[in-house]
Each structure stands twice: as structure tokens, then as C-alpha cells.
Scaffold this active site. Structure first.
Site, mmCIF file in Angstrom:
data_model
loop_
_atom_site.group_PDB
_atom_site.id
_atom_site.type_symbol
_atom_site.label_atom_id
_atom_site.label_comp_id
_atom_site.label_asym_id
_atom_site.label_seq_id
_atom_site.Cartn_x
_atom_site.Cartn_y
_atom_site.Cartn_z
ATOM 1 N N ASN A 1 0.807 -1.202 -0.057
ATOM 2 C CA ASN A 1 0.054 -0.252 0.078
ATOM 3 C C ASN A 1 0.760 1.200 0.238
ATOM 4 O O ASN A 1 1.609 1.734 0.953
ATOM 5 C CB ASN A 1 -0.858 -0.162 1.161
ATOM 6 C CG ASN A 1 -2.012 1.111 1.165
ATOM 7 O OD1 ASN A 1 -1.730 2.057 0.421
ATOM 8 N ND2 ASN A 1 -2.837 0.959 2.136
ATOM 9 N N PHE A 2 0.872 1.844 -0.981
ATOM 10 C CA PHE A 2 1.632 3.138 -1.172
ATOM 11 C C PHE A 2 1.104 4.270 -0.519
ATOM 12 O O PHE A 2 1.867 5.343 -0.147
ATOM 13 C CB PHE A 2 1.703 3.778 -2.676
ATOM 14 C CG PHE A 2 2.504 2.864 -3.699
ATOM 15 C CD1 PHE A 2 2.459 1.312 -3.540
ATOM 16 C CD2 PHE A 2 2.896 3.257 -4.944
ATOM 17 C CE1 PHE A 2 3.385 0.444 -4.674
ATOM 18 C CE2 PHE A 2 3.571 2.572 -5.923
ATOM 19 C CZ PHE A 2 3.702 1.138 -5.478
ATOM 20 N N LYS A 3 -0.052 4.268 0.172
ATOM 21 C CA LYS A 3 -0.704 5.125 0.852
ATOM 22 C C LYS A 3 -0.462 6.743 0.091
ATOM 23 O O LYS A 3 -0.604 6.611 -1.032
ATOM 24 C CB LYS A 3 -0.309 5.319 2.363
ATOM 25 C CG LYS A 3 -0.720 3.782 3.142
ATOM 26 C CD LYS A 3 -0.442 4.112 4.452
ATOM 27 C CE LYS A 3 -1.042 2.606 5.010
ATOM 28 N NZ LYS A 3 -1.188 2.361 6.303
ATOM 29 N N SER B 1 4.505 0.922 5.466
ATOM 30 C CA SER B 1 5.569 1.659 5.987
ATOM 31 C C SER B 1 7.095 1.008 5.906
ATOM 32 O O SER B 1 7.895 1.770 5.439
ATOM 33 C CB SER B 1 5.395 2.223 7.408
ATOM 34 O OG SER B 1 5.039 1.149 8.092
ATOM 35 N N GLY C 1 1.754 -3.156 10.679
ATOM 36 C CA GLY C 1 3.158 -3.622 11.358
ATOM 37 C C GLY C 1 4.120 -4.649 10.792
ATOM 38 O O GLY C 1 4.840 -5.137 11.478
ATOM 39 N N ILE D 1 -1.097 -0.133 13.079
ATOM 40 C CA ILE D 1 -0.741 0.179 11.613
ATOM 41 C C ILE D 1 0.533 1.477 11.902
ATOM 42 O O ILE D 1 0.569 2.261 12.674
ATOM 43 C CB ILE D 1 -1.934 0.921 10.906
ATOM 44 C CG1 ILE D 1 -2.882 -0.144 10.411
ATOM 45 C CG2 ILE D 1 -1.197 1.630 9.542
ATOM 46 C CD1 ILE D 1 -3.978 0.205 9.591
ATOM 47 N N GLU E 1 -6.754 -5.622 9.767
ATOM 48 C CA GLU E 1 -5.930 -4.717 9.926
ATOM 49 C C GLU E 1 -6.093 -4.098 11.509
ATOM 50 O O GLU E 1 -7.073 -3.247 11.348
ATOM 51 C CB GLU E 1 -5.697 -3.746 9.026
ATOM 52 C CG GLU E 1 -5.077 -4.067 7.629
ATOM 53 C CD GLU E 1 -4.410 -3.119 6.867
ATOM 54 O OE1 GLU E 1 -3.450 -3.429 6.187
ATOM 55 O OE2 GLU E 1 -4.799 -1.873 6.934
ATOM 56 N N HIS F 1 -10.517 0.683 3.734
ATOM 57 C CA HIS F 1 -9.121 0.751 4.676
ATOM 58 C C HIS F 1 -9.383 1.662 5.983
ATOM 59 O O HIS F 1 -10.150 2.632 5.824
ATOM 60 C CB HIS F 1 -7.856 1.536 3.835
ATOM 61 C CG HIS F 1 -6.672 1.260 4.175
ATOM 62 N ND1 HIS F 1 -6.246 2.028 5.504
ATOM 63 C CD2 HIS F 1 -5.724 0.270 4.303
ATOM 64 C CE1 HIS F 1 -5.171 1.648 5.794
ATOM 65 N NE2 HIS F 1 -4.828 0.745 5.208
#
Ligand code: G3P
Length: 210
Positions: A6-8, A193, A171, A141, A136, A88
Site C-alpha cells: 500500500n503506497f498510501k 511503511s 506492522g 498500523i 488490520e 481501509h
């Protein structure tokens, strides 16, 4: 295992950054023979989807027509996405909207991966028959403390009651986290991340793929 990156809205994964990250994903995917899906921002879908299988991060519960500023399912499909994340924890929608969007996506041929924060939500959403469910816990997160180590019971509880392919995220930051997720019954993991913010996303991702 299936890997969803996920590039967010990280700057490192925006514009040219999205291209660099997609290149790293493509290389890891080819070298390890693994299925890795990219979830870039809408504006980066056209170029990223030419490199790796791509899901959008969200779509809006609308039909074609007068909905200024919304994102239409057909638009992300035409841009190159083969599926979408829905609900999400950073982009929540209602159960009715999830229902509407799963049906819309099925009609036009987009896969759906619906995120849930807890077991009850997974059970409710699984009745709507998305292609994938992803659990999630929001508080993990971006912490580097993984769902598979900190809340293994969440994964096994969902596996016991839900018959939709299950992924887990939050995580996930090591190969061990991925192995544990698999052991607990997940068919894949969502990662953000650890890879997106890494100085060397290729190396970080490659080390995590099992
Ligand atoms: O969609 C995946 C994401 O929410 C997990 O984020 O940064 O904990 O890997 P992160």
C-alpha cells in the site's frame, strides 16, 4: 503468499517515487516468483499498472454521472487497476456502501479486497462476498509491531468463521512476521511503511518475501 504493498500517500511513493517503488516490486516479484500487488494513489495507477498488478486504494460508491470530485469504479479500471481496496481504516465507508461497491466491482470485473478492524466486522463483510478480506488492527498500523506477533488470535478467529481468502496487515516488518501470518492461515499480507519508507525498498521487500 500474496503481497499487497500500500503506497498510501507517502511522498516516497508519489509520482516518480511511485515509479521507483513499482520498479522495486516488479524486480522482487520476478526474482522470487511471487504475486505482489501495488496500491498507488489514483494519479499513479496508469503508469504503475503497466509495471505490476495494481489495485486502487479506494473507490467511491457512485454510478457514472454527476458526482464531481469522486472516483468511479470504471475510471480506475480504465486506468489499469485490476481491483481495489475498500474500507481501509484510513478511508472508512459504511456497510451499505461496501455492499454497493462489491456488486459494482463484480459487474465491471474489478476484484475487491475489503479491510476490517476486528473479527465482527470481518464476519459481517464476508457475507457480502468480496474476493478477499483483510484484517488490520488500526492501532498497530505503522508501528512496526505486527498483527501476526501481537494479535495472532485475531487471524485465527477470523479463519475459523470466515471462508473468504484472508490477508492480514499492520506492522508487518520482517520475514518472520510474514511466516507467522502464513502459519496462522493468512493467504497474504498487506505492507506499507516498512517497504515504502525504506531507504532500499527492493532489499527490504526481497528480505520479507517467503
Ligand atoms: O494497508 C496496509 C497498512 O495499513 C499497513 O501499514 O505501515 O503498518 O505496514 P503498515
Amino acid at each position: 503468499m500474496l503481497y499487497v504493498i500500500n503506497f498510501k500517500t507517502y511522498l516516497e511513493a508519489t509520482g516518480d517515487g511511485a515509479t521507483r517503488l513499482a520498479n522495486a516490486i516488479k524486480k522482487v516479484s520476478e526474482e522470487t516468483n511471487s504475486e505482489i500487488i501495488a496500491c498507488p494513489q489514483f494519479t499513479d495507477i496508469p503508469k504503475v499498472s503497466k509495471m505490476v498488478p495494481t489495485f486502487s486504494q479506494h473507490i467511491d460508491p457512485i454510478l457514472p454521472g454527476p458526482s464531481t470530485g469522486h472516483i468511479l469504479a470504471e475510471a480506475v479500471k480504465e486506468a489499469g487497476a485490476v481491483g481495489t481496496l475498500l474500507n481501509h481504516s484510513e478511508k472508512r465507508i459504511s456497510l451499505e456502501e461496501i455492499d454497493f461497491l462489491i456488486k459494482r466491482c463484480r459487474e465491471i470485473g474489478l476484484k475487491t479486497m475489503v479491510c476490517c478492524s476486528n473479527v465482527e466486522e470481518c464476519e459481517k463483510i464476508s457475507k457480502l462476498k468480496p474476493d478477499y478480506i483483510a484484517i488490520e488492527p488500526p492501532d498497530l498500523i505503522g508501528t512496526g509491531r505486527s498483527i501476526s506477533k501481537e494479535r495472532p488470535g485475531l487471524i485465527t478467529d477470523v479463519r475459523r468463521t470466515v471462508d473468504i481468502p484472508l490477508l492480514c496487515g499492520a506492522g508487518i516488518s520482517s520475514r518472520e512476521d510474514v511466516e507467522k501470518a502464513k502459519e496462522l492461515g493468512a493467504v497474504g499480507v498487506l505492507i506499507s511503511s516498512e517497504v515504502v519508507e525504506s531507504k532500499d525498498p527492493y532489499k527490504t521487500l526481497k528480505e520479507m518475501v517467503i
